[in-house]
Design a protein around this motif. Structure first.
Motif, PDB file in Angstrom:
ATOM      1  N   SER A 114      89.099 -38.300 -49.430  1.00 34.53           N
ATOM      2  CA  SER A 114      88.145 -38.937 -50.346  1.00 34.53           C
ATOM      3  C   SER A 114      86.697 -38.793 -49.891  1.00 34.53           C
ATOM      4  O   SER A 114      85.786 -39.253 -50.576  1.00 34.53           O
ATOM      5  CB  SER A 114      88.483 -40.426 -50.516  1.00 34.53           C
ATOM      6  N   GLY A 115      86.466 -38.142 -48.741  1.00 37.05           N
ATOM      7  CA  GLY A 115      85.109 -37.967 -48.240  1.00 37.05           C
ATOM      8  C   GLY A 115      84.395 -36.816 -48.913  1.00 37.05           C
ATOM      9  O   GLY A 115      83.894 -35.897 -48.252  1.00 37.05           O
ATOM     10  N   LEU A 116      84.334 -36.854 -50.233  1.00 39.98           N
ATOM     11  CA  LEU A 116      83.750 -35.768 -51.017  1.00 39.98           C
ATOM     12  C   LEU A 116      82.223 -35.831 -50.964  1.00 39.98           C
ATOM     13  O   LEU A 116      81.643 -36.891 -50.735  1.00 39.98           O
ATOM     14  CB  LEU A 116      84.238 -35.871 -52.462  1.00 39.98           C
ATOM     15  N   PRO A 117      81.542 -34.718 -51.178  1.00 40.35           N
ATOM     16  CA  PRO A 117      80.085 -34.692 -51.009  1.00 40.35           C
ATOM     17  C   PRO A 117      79.354 -35.494 -52.075  1.00 40.35           C
ATOM     18  O   PRO A 117      79.836 -35.665 -53.201  1.00 40.35           O
ATOM     19  CB  PRO A 117      79.745 -33.204 -51.116  1.00 40.35           C
ATOM     20  N   VAL A 118      78.184 -35.973 -51.704  1.00 42.63           N
ATOM     21  CA  VAL A 118      77.287 -36.607 -52.660  1.00 42.63           C
ATOM     22  C   VAL A 118      76.767 -35.534 -53.619  1.00 42.63           C
ATOM     23  O   VAL A 118      76.529 -34.386 -53.216  1.00 42.63           O
ATOM     24  CB  VAL A 118      76.106 -37.266 -51.922  1.00 42.63           C
ATOM     25  N   ASP A 119      76.635 -35.879 -54.883  1.00 38.64           N
ATOM     26  CA  ASP A 119      76.124 -34.913 -55.866  1.00 38.64           C
ATOM     27  C   ASP A 119      74.794 -34.325 -55.397  1.00 38.64           C
ATOM     28  O   ASP A 119      73.881 -35.067 -55.014  1.00 38.64           O
ATOM     29  CB  ASP A 119      75.933 -35.587 -57.229  1.00 38.64           C
ATOM     30  N   GLY A 120      74.719 -32.994 -55.419  1.00 37.77           N
ATOM     31  CA  GLY A 120      73.492 -32.320 -55.013  1.00 37.77           C
ATOM     32  C   GLY A 120      73.326 -32.159 -53.527  1.00 37.77           C
ATOM     33  O   GLY A 120      72.326 -31.597 -53.071  1.00 37.77           O
ATOM     34  N   ALA A 121      74.289 -32.640 -52.744  1.00 38.77           N
ATOM     35  CA  ALA A 121      74.204 -32.536 -51.283  1.00 38.77           C
ATOM     36  C   ALA A 121      75.558 -32.088 -50.734  1.00 38.77           C
ATOM     37  O   ALA A 121      76.279 -32.873 -50.122  1.00 38.77           O
ATOM     38  CB  ALA A 121      73.791 -33.870 -50.676  1.00 38.77           C
ATOM     39  N   PRO A 122      75.951 -30.831 -50.946  1.00 40.17           N
ATOM     40  CA  PRO A 122      77.284 -30.373 -50.530  1.00 40.17           C
ATOM     41  C   PRO A 122      77.522 -30.497 -49.030  1.00 40.17           C
ATOM     42  O   PRO A 122      78.669 -30.626 -48.595  1.00 40.17           O
ATOM     43  CB  PRO A 122      77.306 -28.908 -50.983  1.00 40.17           C
ATOM     44  N   TRP A 123      76.453 -30.475 -48.229  1.00 37.37           N
ATOM     45  CA  TRP A 123      76.581 -30.602 -46.788  1.00 37.37           C
ATOM     46  C   TRP A 123      77.046 -31.984 -46.351  1.00 37.37           C
ATOM     47  O   TRP A 123      77.442 -32.185 -45.208  1.00 37.37           O
ATOM     48  CB  TRP A 123      75.230 -30.320 -46.129  1.00 37.37           C
ATOM     49  N   SER A 124      76.977 -32.965 -47.251  1.00 35.85           N
ATOM     50  CA  SER A 124      77.314 -34.347 -46.889  1.00 35.85           C
ATOM     51  C   SER A 124      78.807 -34.595 -46.840  1.00 35.85           C
ATOM     52  O   SER A 124      79.239 -35.677 -46.427  1.00 35.85           O
ATOM     53  CB  SER A 124      76.659 -35.316 -47.876  1.00 35.85           C
ATOM     54  N   ALA A 125      79.617 -33.646 -47.265  1.00 33.80           N
ATOM     55  CA  ALA A 125      81.069 -33.852 -47.347  1.00 33.80           C
ATOM     56  C   ALA A 125      81.655 -34.223 -45.992  1.00 33.80           C
ATOM     57  O   ALA A 125      81.218 -33.726 -44.944  1.00 33.80           O
ATOM     58  CB  ALA A 125      81.741 -32.588 -47.874  1.00 33.80           C
ATOM     59  N   ARG A 126      82.647 -35.075 -46.002  1.00 35.59           N
ATOM     60  CA  ARG A 126      83.391 -35.425 -44.792  1.00 35.59           C
ATOM     61  C   ARG A 126      84.871 -35.068 -44.909  1.00 35.59           C
ATOM     62  O   ARG A 126      85.624 -35.250 -43.949  1.00 35.59           O
ATOM     63  CB  ARG A 126      83.224 -36.915 -44.481  1.00 35.59           C
ATOM     64  N   ILE A 127      85.291 -34.584 -46.058  1.00 33.30           N
ATOM     65  CA  ILE A 127      86.652 -34.084 -46.182  1.00 33.30           C
ATOM     66  C   ILE A 127      86.802 -32.858 -45.276  1.00 33.30           C
ATOM     67  O   ILE A 127      85.848 -32.095 -45.082  1.00 33.30           O
ATOM     68  CB  ILE A 127      86.978 -33.717 -47.651  1.00 33.30           C
ATOM     69  N   CYS A 128      87.955 -32.684 -44.689  1.00 31.25           N
ATOM     70  CA  CYS A 128      88.183 -31.560 -43.779  1.00 31.25           C
ATOM     71  C   CYS A 128      87.890 -30.247 -44.486  1.00 31.25           C
ATOM     72  O   CYS A 128      88.482 -29.959 -45.529  1.00 31.25           O
ATOM     73  CB  CYS A 128      89.627 -31.566 -43.292  1.00 31.25           C
ATOM     74  N   PRO A 129      86.985 -29.399 -43.959  1.00 33.92           N
ATOM     75  CA  PRO A 129      86.673 -28.130 -44.632  1.00 33.92           C
ATOM     76  C   PRO A 129      87.843 -27.154 -44.634  1.00 33.92           C
ATOM     77  O   PRO A 129      87.902 -26.266 -45.471  1.00 33.92           O
ATOM     78  CB  PRO A 129      85.494 -27.580 -43.818  1.00 33.92           C
ATOM     79  N   GLY A 130      88.769 -27.343 -43.702  1.00 34.27           N
ATOM     80  CA  GLY A 130      89.913 -26.443 -43.621  1.00 34.27           C
ATOM     81  C   GLY A 130      91.184 -27.031 -44.191  1.00 34.27           C
ATOM     82  O   GLY A 130      92.283 -26.659 -43.771  1.00 34.27           O
TER      83      GLY A 130
END
Length: 642
Positions: free
Chosen positions: A408-424
């Motif tokens: 559920s740690g999806l990025p803030v709109d307009g800030a894709p770097w903010s995501a906390r969901i596992c990138p892999g």
């Protein structure tokens, strides 16, 4: 990609430096809370579920499930219901972007010391890459998404957490082939170690274009083991016992890898493989390169480098101990994903995603979310849940409620770097399935000297070893049994210097005067030839008109050609053979008629042509991969809604 990587660099473990970096330092590490240590000791003794259940705040969520627990440590609140965990992780990117929350030098619930991080002395933050400042996270996260992330059907980055079959640098097919290459060279697997060796090879090649030999990957796994042990210790331990713990050698090896990683990142920027950094020499870009190298090393040591082999190992432990049930088929591409998800639910690779607001630590325990009985009835039991509690599809239900990748740690709109969901997330999911598909667990058996038993997390299971099997009429014969079958005395057929054995037999005299007749060198049982990774050359196969067993290993036909994946050989006790295929009885010998050739072995196994209906596990094709992901659309952005 097709599995080929530009700029591959060999890491020679023999060239690792042996001196500690001159700027190594010992900094304060945030481990001073005595309550944290007493709580962690209790968790270790009681395991996660009973500890947090007994030490809860009495604060229910909207469904009546206990939501939080005031520990470990006086400054911490842990969130344990799936609803509370999901919501807290959902808020984390928002709070970090707003500057109200920070992460620190922690892994799961472990507060780490800083001895493993001498390279960041004097910086605002020093510790594991998971806790870097938001400014550095903004530089590194896009690199991780490029390298590990999945892509949609148009090749665009997938940021909503949905499972896909590939990314810009990997695909399920390449993962499977990598696992096949690794497994086919072995007839024995030490699962806790070897799953980690394969994972290290895959992640180095995928992330950095660095090819590791098996010995080099083993060296990395050894470093990983040291790092995990050292960082979790109280700060006084490395200070007082650094020499005994191998601190100096560990930091030297880390410095070597960081140098290699930084060089690899620069090569990939130059080639266009990494586009989120420019290599323009600016201070910000140089910082991004350095932090990307550090972040990738931590990812390969502590994140995917630990979690992927952990789930491979734990899932197979559940399978071989029978927890999956008698009806479960691990070779079914629609059933194996259920084992992935139930394994992650029961044996989570990462327990928590802690963060600080002011002086207080909030710890959403992703690993506890799977034990929420409002979501998973009978949650304490391992159970392949083919059907959801409401009668829907079980796999879709698992994914809809998944939180172990911080879903559920999806990025803030307009800030894709903010995501906390596992990138892999997609990569790890596909790596686990690819390894199981390539090895075909039904073709391996547990070493009789191994005992697979449950342990407290995060180890979860005792170590165990596997050996490759041979196929016999739908059951399996292991290497030891295979050797016994044709190594026993030939029922009274003795030999000496003056009495010889018949065709295809040799006299096994040893150093004595007499011996027993045994099968000659190239007429070995299938398992014996496979044990040395030969092409399974049997002088009798061609004459008997049978094919060799093939489970994606190196074994092949008698003429040296490799097996196709639908060929097999069957062995059977003579009592199972049709009368038409049983020849004359001579003494204690039974003969199988196959052309003009008779093969003898009293009471052992006999060759016959394969039955057309015999089940043989086949590696799933692409369409089966796609079928296994059907119905998962609900587990993306909808994860925050339970």
């Amino acid at each position: 990609m097709d599995g080929q990587f530009e700029g591959a660099v060999d890491i020679n473990a023999g060239d690792l430096p042996k001196t500690i970096p001159s700027d190594a330092y010992h900094a304060s590490d945030g481990q001073s809370d005595f309550g944290y240590w007493t709580d962690m000791a209790q968790i270790g003794l009681r395991t996660y579920v009973p500890f947090f259940s007994a030490n809860n705040n009495g604060d229910p969520d909207s469904r009546g499930t206990i939501a939080s627990s005031a520990n470990p440590g006086a400054d911490t609140t842990s969130y344990i219901s799936l609803e509370a965990v999901t919501e807290r992780i959902r808020q984390l990117p928002i709070k970090q972007e707003a500057g109200t929350a920070t992460r620190g030098n922690e892994l799961g619930l472990l507060r780490l010391n800083t001895y493993f991080y001498p390279e960041c002395e004097g910086e605002a933050y020093c510790g594991i890459g998971l806790g870097v400042t938001q400014a550095d996270h903004k530089l590194v996260r896009p690199v991780l998404d490029e390298i590990f992330g999945s892509v949609d059907g148009e090749g665009d980055a997938q940021l909503d957490g949905q499972i896909t079959l590939g990314g810009k640098r990997w695909s399920r097919t390449t993962m499977r082939q990598s696992a096949l290459d690794f497994v086919s060279s072995r007839n024995a697997l030490d699962m806790k170690n070897d799953a980690g060796v394969w994972t290290a090879k895959v992640l180095h090649q995928t992330a950095l274009g660095i090819y590791l030999t098996d010995s080099e990957a083993q060296s990395f796994v050894d470093l990983q083991t040291k790092a995990v042990t050292l960082t979790a210790l109280p700060s006084f331990a490395p200070d007082w016992f650094g020499a005994q713990l191998g601190l100096q050698d560990t930091l030297s090896k880390k410095a070597f890898y960081l140098t290699k990683y930084e060089a690899a990142v620069r090569r990939q920027i130059a080639s266009g493989a990494i586009a989120s950094l420019t290599g323009d020499g600016s201070a910000e870009d140089e910082r991004g390169i350095i932090m990307a190298a550090r972040g990738l090393l931590d990812a390969l040591i502590f994140a995917g480098g630990l979690s992927v082999p952990g789930i491979i190992f734990s899932g197979l432990a559940a399978y071989y101990t029978g927890l999956t049930g008698s009806d479960f088929d691990i070779n079914d591409p629609l059933q194996a994903p259920l084992l992935v998800m139930e394994t992650i639910r029961n044996y989570p690779a990462v327990l928590g995603v802690p963060y600080l607001e002011g002086e207080h630590r909030h710890a959403p325990l992703a690993g506890m979310g799977g034990y929420d009985e409002n979501v998973y009835p009978d949650a304490l039991n391992f159970k392949i849940r083919t059907e959801a509690p409401d009668g829907g599809d079980g796999l879709a239900y698992y994914h809809q409620h998944s939180i172990d990748w911080a879903d559920s740690g999806l990025p803030v709109d307009g800030a894709p770097w903010s995501a906390r969901i596992c990138p892999g997330k997609s990569l790890s999911y596909n790596m686990i399935l690819a390894f199981w598909e390539a090895m075909d667990p039904t073709n391996w058996y547990v070493d009789p000297d191994s005992t697979i038993e449950r342990e407290n997390g995060p180890v979860w299971w005792t170590s165990y070893q596997l050996h490759r099997r041979c196929e016999i009429f739908g059951t399996h014969v292991g290497l030891q049994e295979a050797q016994r079958a044709y190594s026993s005395d030939q029922q009274g057929a003795y030999c000496n210097w003056f009495q010889w054995c018949g065709e295809d037999l040799s006299c096994n005299r040893g150093w004595g005067w007499s011996g027993s007749c045994k099968f000659a060198g190239d007429t070995k049982f299938f398992g014996e030839s496979c044990s040395s990774n030969d092409q399974c050359v049997h002088s009798f196969t061609e004459r008997a008109g049978v094919d060799l067993a093939c489970r994606f290993g190196k074994c092949g036909f008698a003429d040296g050609n490799e097996c196709e994946d639908d060929h097999t050989i069957e062995f059977s006790d003579w009592t199972d053979l049709p009368e038409s295929e049983v020849g004359a009885t001579v003494g204690a010998y039974m003969t199988v008629s196959a052309g003009a050739v008779g093969l003898g072995a009293a009471g052992a196994f006999f060759l016959r042509k394969p039955k057309a209906a015999m089940k043989h596990a086949r590696m799933p094709e692409q369409q089966n991969d796609e079928a296994a992901t059907t119905g998962l659309a609900a587990h993306g952005a909808g994860n925050a809604q339970l």
